[in-house]
Write an enzyme that holds these catalytic residues in place. Structure first.
Site, short mmCIF file in Angstrom:
data_model
loop_
_atom_site.label_atom_id
_atom_site.label_comp_id
_atom_site.label_asym_id
_atom_site.label_seq_id
_atom_site.Cartn_x
_atom_site.Cartn_y
_atom_site.Cartn_z
N GLN A 288 4.16 12.83 40.98
CA GLN A 288 4.05 11.59 41.76
C GLN A 288 2.59 11.17 41.85
O GLN A 288 2.26 10.11 42.39
CB GLN A 288 4.59 11.82 43.17
CG GLN A 288 6.04 12.20 43.18
CD GLN A 288 6.44 12.85 44.50
OE1 GLN A 288 6.86 12.18 45.44
NE2 GLN A 288 6.31 14.16 44.57
N HIS B 198 4.85 7.65 39.36
CA HIS B 198 4.30 6.58 40.21
C HIS B 198 3.17 5.82 39.53
O HIS B 198 2.42 5.11 40.20
CB HIS B 198 3.81 7.17 41.55
CG HIS B 198 4.95 7.64 42.42
ND1 HIS B 198 4.78 8.21 43.66
CD2 HIS B 198 6.30 7.62 42.22
CE1 HIS B 198 5.96 8.51 44.18
NE2 HIS B 198 6.90 8.17 43.33
N CYS C 17 -0.20 -12.22 31.97
CA CYS C 17 0.49 -11.97 30.70
C CYS C 17 1.36 -10.71 30.72
O CYS C 17 2.06 -10.43 29.76
CB CYS C 17 -0.53 -11.89 29.55
SG CYS C 17 -1.68 -10.51 29.71
N CYS D 24 -6.13 -12.95 29.13
CA CYS D 24 -5.65 -14.25 29.63
C CYS D 24 -6.35 -14.71 30.91
O CYS D 24 -6.08 -15.80 31.41
CB CYS D 24 -4.14 -14.20 29.85
SG CYS D 24 -3.67 -13.33 31.35
N GLY E 171 3.30 21.00 46.29
CA GLY E 171 2.42 20.00 46.90
C GLY E 171 3.06 18.66 47.15
O GLY E 171 2.37 17.65 47.16
N SER F 121 5.62 16.46 49.87
CA SER F 121 6.28 16.47 51.18
C SER F 121 7.77 16.22 51.02
O SER F 121 8.53 16.38 51.97
CB SER F 121 5.65 15.42 52.10
OG SER F 121 5.70 14.16 51.49
N ASN G 260 4.00 25.29 48.96
CA ASN G 260 3.50 24.32 49.94
C ASN G 260 3.14 25.11 51.21
O ASN G 260 3.93 25.95 51.64
CB ASN G 260 4.61 23.29 50.25
CG ASN G 260 4.09 22.06 50.95
OD1 ASN G 260 3.32 22.13 51.90
ND2 ASN G 260 4.54 20.90 50.48
N GLU H 126 3.22 24.02 54.12
CA GLU H 126 4.10 23.58 55.20
C GLU H 126 5.54 23.51 54.71
O GLU H 126 5.77 23.16 53.55
CB GLU H 126 3.72 22.16 55.66
CG GLU H 126 2.27 21.98 56.06
CD GLU H 126 1.91 22.78 57.28
OE1 GLU H 126 2.82 23.03 58.10
OE2 GLU H 126 0.74 23.18 57.39
N1 APR Z 1 -1.21 23.13 48.00
C1 APR Z 1 0.11 22.80 48.06
N2 APR Z 1 0.58 21.88 48.91
C2 APR Z 1 -0.29 21.25 49.72
C3 APR Z 1 -1.67 21.54 49.71
C4 APR Z 1 -2.13 22.53 48.79
N3 APR Z 1 -3.42 22.89 48.71
N4 APR Z 1 -2.28 20.75 50.62
C5 APR Z 1 -1.32 20.00 51.18
N5 APR Z 1 -0.12 20.30 50.63
C6 APR Z 1 1.21 19.72 50.90
C7 APR Z 1 1.41 19.15 52.28
O1 APR Z 1 1.89 20.15 53.16
C8 APR Z 1 2.46 18.06 52.00
O2 APR Z 1 3.76 18.60 52.10
O3 APR Z 1 1.31 18.62 50.01
C9 APR Z 1 2.20 17.66 50.55
C10 APR Z 1 1.58 16.30 50.38
O4 APR Z 1 2.50 15.35 50.79
P1 APR Z 1 2.27 13.80 50.55
O5 APR Z 1 0.89 13.45 50.95
O6 APR Z 1 3.38 13.10 51.21
O7 APR Z 1 2.33 13.66 48.96
P2 APR Z 1 3.56 13.31 48.03
O8 APR Z 1 4.77 14.10 48.35
O9 APR Z 1 3.03 13.38 46.64
O10 APR Z 1 3.81 11.80 48.41
C11 APR Z 1 4.73 11.06 47.68
O11 APR Z 1 4.11 9.06 48.81
O12 APR Z 1 2.64 7.46 49.68
C12 APR Z 1 3.36 7.88 48.59
O13 APR Z 1 2.97 7.07 46.45
C13 APR Z 1 2.53 8.08 47.33
O14 APR Z 1 3.04 9.49 45.45
C14 APR Z 1 2.93 9.45 46.86
C15 APR Z 1 4.27 9.65 47.54
#
Ligand code: APR
Length: 238
Positions: free
Chosen positions: A100, A118, A129, A149, A186, A188, A212, A214
């Site tokens: 993403q 994304h 264009c 253009c 990584g 959410s 992750n 969290e």
């Molecule tokens: N290693 C692994 N995970 C991590 C780390 C790390 N060092 N640091 C943070 N995280 C986790 C957080 O706990 C969280 O769950 O990465 C996740 C980041 O979540 P988001 O910021 O929501 O990223 P993502 O899931 O890619 O978001 C999806 O949302 O706003 C849109 O277009 C944007 O592509 C993005 C989409």
């Protein structure tokens, strides 16, 4: 739930591993994430910066934000998580990497089969264009214009409320259905339809590993949950 040793064995015997990555994989490189304690969406509103309506209303504001993000990303390097996934691809040519992230760090690290669901912060598309082209300027002129253009250029990324490019989404579904192991690192796991890919893989029989620090809404369907940073855990997992 299984621990890292079982996950490692499953990955070792995998024939068609797939990784799904999100902003957390680039966090250790210094790219801000969107959610979480220090996430961009804590202080900024997506509806002001990352929707087609926001661009129609105030393209200069949107470009300032993308220019700021370009400047951050231009000066940083991939981290151990990106390189671990390059290694996984070398070991297994059937590997697919669904991301993403728009930062291009997976490709910069050396990954080849990358599905950038994304889009890319390093591409623009023309409102006049319709042409899409690479543009690595950082800082970027606000507002950039098409060399062909003269039309207004916009970032070639997918915003809230927009459909994902069909061809890419098809490739992501196909890879997920064919995966025997999927690593979700990584992310959410809240942005659809990408967040549904792990359950598609699971239904097709894949073993799911989450990396992750969290827990996420995806944690419940995972076979192994590795709590920690991707740059620290992914190299060990491989
Ligand atoms: N290693 C692994 N995970 C991590 C780390 C790390 N060092 N640091 C943070 N995280 C986790 C957080 O706990 C969280 O769950 O990465 C996740 C980041 O979540 P988001 O910021 O929501 O990223 P993502 O899931 O890619 O978001 C999806 O949302 O706003 C849109 O277009 C944007 O592509 C993005 C989409």
């Amino acid at each position: 739930m299984d621990g890292i040793e079982i996950a490692r064995q499953r990955l070792r015997s995998s024939r068609s591993p797939v990784a799904l990555t999100g902003a957390g994989v680039s966090a250790e490189s210094g790219v801000p994430t969107f959610r979480g304690v220090e996430g961009l969406w804590k202080t900024l509103k997506p509806e002001d910066l990352a929707t087609p309506e926001a661009f129609d209303r105030d393209p200069a504001l949107v470009w300032e934000w993308y220019g700021w993000r370009r400047s951050i990303i231009a000066s940083i390097r991939p981290n151990a998580a990106h390189y671990a996934l390059v290694e996984l691809e070398k070991r297994n040519p059937a590997f697919a990497l669904i991301t993403q992230n728009v930062d291009g760090l997976h490709s910069l690290a050396g990954s080849r089969n990358v599905i950038e669901l994304h889009g890319s912060i390093w591409r623009t598309k023309c409102l006049g264009c319709g042409g899409s082209s690479e543009d690595r300027n950082a800082p970027i002129r606000i507002i950039p214009r098409c060399a062909l253009c003269g039309g207004v250029l916009m970032p070639d990324v997918v915003w809230f409320g927009e459909a994902l490019p069909e061809g890419l989404l098809d490739r992501a579904f196909e890879a997920s259905e064919g995966a025997d192991v999927m690593i979700a690192a990584g992310t959410s796991g809240v942005v659809q339809p990408t967040a549904s890919l792990p359950s598609i893989a699971k239904k097709a029989g894949a073993y799911l590993i989450e990396v992750n620090p969290e827990p996420t809404p995806l944690s419940g369907i995972m076979d192994a949950r590795l709590a920690g940073k991707a740059g620290e855990l992914l190299p060990g997992l491989l």
